[in-house]
Each structure stands twice: as structure tokens, then as C-alpha cells.
Enzyme design. Structure first.
Site, PDB file in Angstrom:
ATOM      1  N   ASP A 117       0.845  -1.022   0.196  1.00 49.52           N
ATOM      2  CA  ASP A 117       0.052  -0.153  -0.280  1.00 49.52           C
ATOM      3  C   ASP A 117       1.006   1.307   0.204  1.00 49.52           C
ATOM      4  OD1 ASP A 117      -2.076  -1.634   0.124  1.00 49.52           O
ATOM      5  OD2 ASP A 117      -2.606  -1.398   2.260  1.00 49.52           O
ATOM      6  N   THR A 192       2.630 -11.555  -9.142  1.00 43.69           N
ATOM      7  CA  THR A 192       1.298 -11.366  -8.097  1.00 43.69           C
ATOM      8  C   THR A 192       0.221 -10.965  -8.851  1.00 43.69           C
ATOM      9  OG1 THR A 192       1.681  -8.990  -7.629  1.00 43.69           O
ATOM     10  CG2 THR A 192       3.278 -10.385  -6.835  1.00 43.69           C
TER      11      THR A 192
HETATM   12  N1  SAM Z   1       0.871  -8.590  -2.413  1.00 47.08           N
HETATM   13  C1  SAM Z   1      -0.266  -8.639  -3.181  1.00 47.08           C
HETATM   14  C2  SAM Z   1      -0.083  -8.553  -4.692  1.00 47.08           C
HETATM   15  O1  SAM Z   1       0.808  -8.242  -5.156  1.00 47.08           O
HETATM   16  O2  SAM Z   1      -1.046  -9.002  -5.444  1.00 47.08           O
HETATM   17  C3  SAM Z   1      -1.443  -7.896  -2.670  1.00 47.08           C
HETATM   18  C4  SAM Z   1      -1.228  -6.451  -2.945  1.00 47.08           C
HETATM   19  S1  SAM Z   1      -2.430  -5.300  -1.961  1.00 47.08           S
HETATM   20  C5  SAM Z   1      -2.148  -3.763  -2.875  1.00 47.08           C
HETATM   21  C6  SAM Z   1      -1.607  -4.919  -0.401  1.00 47.08           C
HETATM   22  C7  SAM Z   1      -1.787  -6.015   0.632  1.00 47.08           C
HETATM   23  O3  SAM Z   1      -1.022  -5.637   1.843  1.00 47.08           O
HETATM   24  C8  SAM Z   1      -3.327  -5.810   1.080  1.00 47.08           C
HETATM   25  O4  SAM Z   1      -3.715  -7.110   1.258  1.00 47.08           O
HETATM   26  C9  SAM Z   1      -3.214  -5.176   2.431  1.00 47.08           C
HETATM   27  O5  SAM Z   1      -4.172  -5.633   3.360  1.00 47.08           O
HETATM   28  C10 SAM Z   1      -1.843  -5.933   3.032  1.00 47.08           C
HETATM   29  N2  SAM Z   1      -1.191  -4.974   3.986  1.00 47.08           N
HETATM   30  C11 SAM Z   1      -1.060  -3.406   3.930  1.00 47.08           C
HETATM   31  N3  SAM Z   1      -0.315  -3.041   5.127  1.00 47.08           N
HETATM   32  C12 SAM Z   1      -0.207  -4.409   5.967  1.00 47.08           C
HETATM   33  C13 SAM Z   1       0.360  -4.545   7.040  1.00 47.08           C
HETATM   34  N4  SAM Z   1       1.116  -3.318   7.880  1.00 47.08           N
HETATM   35  N5  SAM Z   1       0.519  -5.872   7.627  1.00 47.08           N
HETATM   36  C14 SAM Z   1      -0.100  -6.642   6.902  1.00 47.08           C
HETATM   37  N6  SAM Z   1      -0.652  -6.631   5.729  1.00 47.08           N
HETATM   38  C15 SAM Z   1      -0.582  -5.567   4.981  1.00 47.08           C
END
Ligand code: SAM
Length: 216
Positions: A117, A192
Site C-alpha cells: 500500500d 502477483t
Molecule cells: N501482494 C499482493 C499482490 O501483489 O497482489 C497484494 C497487494 S495489496 C495492494 C497490499 C496488501 O497488503 C493488502 O492485502 C493489505 O491488506 C496488505 N497490507 C498492507 N499493510 C499491511 C500491514 N501493515 N500488515 C499486513 N498486511 C498489510
């Protein structure tokens, strides 16, 4: 990321054999969880888990742990793992801010961050998974010669990350602003969910690999 709440997802996580929802007591015990001495690679913010599940199938002698904040997102990966039952794959539902309480010093051999994010507001910079604050947390859990690999299509987040790597005193081992057209770095690349979506939209994918100085 837009989040659709899935009723019951939380309960599934609590009961599922592959998921840890209260991982604080697990620090230093992950090798026992897998029952072997194999290296441990983690993906933070794994989303629906295609990347880590693919890696776990490709490399049975590496143990993988996917970390995700939200049960509703993790659900898809857990359902797939219920079918595949890969012995080298587990998940933790947690906010990665507490990662230092969940892994011991040097317990992790490799960290993957994919399409994290962006937290675009300056005042939220420390929440970005490549911020110096997170790099300090990784420093506490990553084996001395371990690496962090980060992919994103977000150029501003990538440039921020390059700066943070430098500011934190880590080494930038490699980087590219167009992974899919950089043969050496793209070799063996596992896409991904987000990577597929954004590259199909024509966005170049950036990648960096960072490590620390170490003496054997
Ligand atoms: N890595 C995957 C991909 O590339 O398809 C998902 C990308 S998505 C934009 C980012 C993911 O990171 C989300 O599912 C979000 O909930 C998770 N995320 C963001 N900050 C996080 C944190 N501090 N701890 C655990 N998960 C987190």
C-alpha cells in the site's frame, strides 16, 4: 486497497490449521512449526496469496509464511491451501508493525514485499512497508545475509523506497524501473495478482533487492 468484508472470514481464520491469528507466542519457534531446518521466507501484505502459494509449490525445501492484515483478503489463499495442503506454507493474520514480536533475531531468511500500500500522505510515510521504520524491524528478524525484495508499479513509492534503503544504511543490490523488460532480473519472476493486473494496463513494474553488510 478496496476491501470487501466477507462474513465469517474471521472465524475461518481462527479455526484453520494453516493460519496463526495470535502469533506473538511463536517467536523463535517457526522451525518447529514446519518440523525441519529449512529456510523461512515471508511475504508481507500477501493479499490473496498467488505469489507465495506458487513459490511454495516450486520450492518444497523452503518454508513460506504469508502475512496479511485482513481476514477477508486472506480467505482466498487459505481456501486454496486447504485444497493443496502444502506442508511448507503457513499464514499469519496480523499487522506487520508487530513483526519484531513474532519472529526472533535472524529467524527469517528472505522478505518479499509486493505492491505494498502506498500511503501517499507524507504524514503516513512510516506506515509504508519500505520505510526506514520497517527496515529497522526487518533488520531485527532477517538473517544477516538475508535480502528484501520489493516490487511495485507505483513510481513515487519506489523512489521513496530507494531513498529509504540508502537512509537506513542498507545496500541496494539491484534495481530496475521496468522489470518485465530487464532479462536478468525478470528471470524466474513469479507474478502477483496486482502485478498481472497493472502490467496488463501497461504500467512498468519496478523492483529492488536490498541487503545489509555482514561478516560471515
Ligand atoms: N501482494 C499482493 C499482490 O501483489 O497482489 C497484494 C497487494 S495489496 C495492494 C497490499 C496488501 O497488503 C493488502 O492485502 C493489505 O491488506 C496488505 N497490507 C498492507 N499493510 C499491511 C500491514 N501493515 N500488515 C499486513 N498486511 C498489510
Amino acid at each position: 486497497m478496496r476491501l470487501r468484508n466477507v462474513p465469517g472470514a474471521r472465524e475461518v481464520m481462527i479455526e484453520n490449521q494453516y493460519v496463526y491469528t495470535e502469533p506473538e507466542g511463536m517467536r523463535g519457534t517457526w522451525k518447529e512449526v514446519f518440523g525441519n531446518e529449512n529456510p523461512i521466507h515471508i511475504e508481507i501484505g500477501m493479499g490473496k496469496g498467488r505469489f507465495i502459494s506458487t513459490l511454495a509449490q516450486m520450492h518444497p525445501a523452503i518454508n513460506y509464511i504469508g502475512i496479511e492484515k485482513y481476514s477477508s483478503v486472506l480467505l482466498r489463499a487459505v481456501e486454496k491451501q486447504d485444497e493443496l495442503q502444502l506442508p511448507n506454507l503457513r499464514f499469519i493474520r496480523m499487522d506487520a508493525e508487530a513483526i519484531g514480536e513474532v519472529f526472533g533475531e535472524g529467524e527469517v531468511d528472505q522478505i518479499y514485499l509486493n505492491f505494498s500500500d502506498p500511503w501517499p500522505k507524507d504524514r503516513h510515510a512510516k506506515r509504508r512497508l519500505t520505510s526506514r521504520q520497517f527496515l529497522e524491524r526487518y533488520d531485527g528478524i532477517l538473517r544477516k545475509d538475508g535480502k528484501v525484495e520489493f516490487k511495485t508499479d507505483n513510481r513515487a513509492l519506489f523512489e521513496f523506497s530507494l531513498e529509504e534503503v540508502k537512509e537506513a544504511g542498507w545496500n541496494l543490490d539491484a534495481h530496475t524501473f521496468d522489470l518485465h523488460h530487464e532479462e536478468s532480473m525478470n528471470e524466474g519472476n513469479v507474478m502477483t495478482e496486482y502485478e498481472q493486473r497493472f502490467s496488463e494496463m501497461g504500467n512498468p513494474i519496478c523492483k529492488l533487492i536490498a541487503s545489509r553488510d555482514f561478516k560471515k
